[in-house]
Design a protein around this motif. Structure first.
Motif, PDB file in Angstrom:
ATOM      1  N   LEU A  36       0.816  -1.211   0.000  1.00 38.33           N
ATOM      2  CA  LEU A  36       0.000   0.000   0.000  1.00 38.33           C
ATOM      3  C   LEU A  36       0.855   1.268   0.000  1.00 38.33           C
ATOM      4  N   CYS A  37       2.090   1.155   0.421  1.00 32.77           N
ATOM      5  CA  CYS A  37       2.967   2.321   0.594  1.00 32.77           C
ATOM      6  C   CYS A  37       3.622   2.715  -0.726  1.00 32.77           C
ATOM      7  N   LYS A  42      -4.194   5.226  -6.406  1.00 38.07           N
ATOM      8  CA  LYS A  42      -5.578   5.408  -5.985  1.00 38.07           C
ATOM      9  C   LYS A  42      -6.078   4.072  -5.449  1.00 38.07           C
ATOM     10  N   VAL A  43      -6.707   4.117  -4.276  1.00 31.74           N
ATOM     11  CA  VAL A  43      -7.116   2.882  -3.605  1.00 31.74           C
ATOM     12  C   VAL A  43      -8.488   3.016  -2.954  1.00 31.74           C
ATOM     13  N   LYS A  66      -7.569  -2.575   7.253  1.00 31.19           N
ATOM     14  CA  LYS A  66      -7.942  -3.979   7.331  1.00 31.19           C
ATOM     15  C   LYS A  66      -7.695  -4.669   6.003  1.00 31.19           C
ATOM     16  N   SER A  67      -8.054  -3.983   4.917  1.00 29.93           N
ATOM     17  CA  SER A  67      -7.809  -4.494   3.570  1.00 29.93           C
ATOM     18  C   SER A  67      -7.825  -3.308   2.609  1.00 29.93           C
ATOM     19  N   PHE A  68      -7.287  -3.530   1.409  1.00 27.32           N
ATOM     20  CA  PHE A  68      -7.292  -2.466   0.414  1.00 27.32           C
ATOM     21  C   PHE A  68      -7.302  -3.060  -0.983  1.00 27.32           C
ATOM     22  N   GLU A  69      -7.687  -2.209  -1.927  1.00 28.60           N
ATOM     23  CA  GLU A  69      -7.728  -2.611  -3.335  1.00 28.60           C
ATOM     24  C   GLU A  69      -7.285  -1.409  -4.157  1.00 28.60           C
ATOM     25  N   ALA A  70      -6.288  -1.606  -5.024  1.00 33.96           N
ATOM     26  CA  ALA A  70      -5.880  -0.556  -5.947  1.00 33.96           C
ATOM     27  C   ALA A  70      -6.940  -0.420  -7.028  1.00 33.96           C
TER      28      ALA A  70
END
Length: 72
Positions: A36-37, A42-43, A66-70
């Motif tokens: 994520l870093c 954009k996420v 908790k979670s992410f999506e590009a």
């Protein structure tokens, strides 16, 4: 909570990663995974605001990822 925005590196104090939401609000990321870093991506992040955490940067609410999506 789910927030869409752009990842930015903030050089305040020792430096921190932040999410600048589409609404304009800035969130300081807590325990952001290395993937994520990346400045400028954009996420969509699923996370929780941590009221019990203080930081040196103090740039906005602390968001525990908790979670992410590009997204494009």
């Amino acid at each position: 909570m789910k927030i869409v925005g752009t990842i930015e590196r903030k050089d305040i104090g020792v430096g921190t990663w932040a999410l600048v939401a589409e609404s304009g609000e800035t969130y300081e990321l807590k325990d952001a995974p290395p993937a994520l870093c990346q400045n400028g991506i954009k996420v969509k992040i699923n996370g929780e605001i941590r009221e019990d955490v203080m930081t040196l940067a103090m740039i906005g609410p602390v968001l525990q990822v908790k979670s992410f999506e590009a997204i494009a």
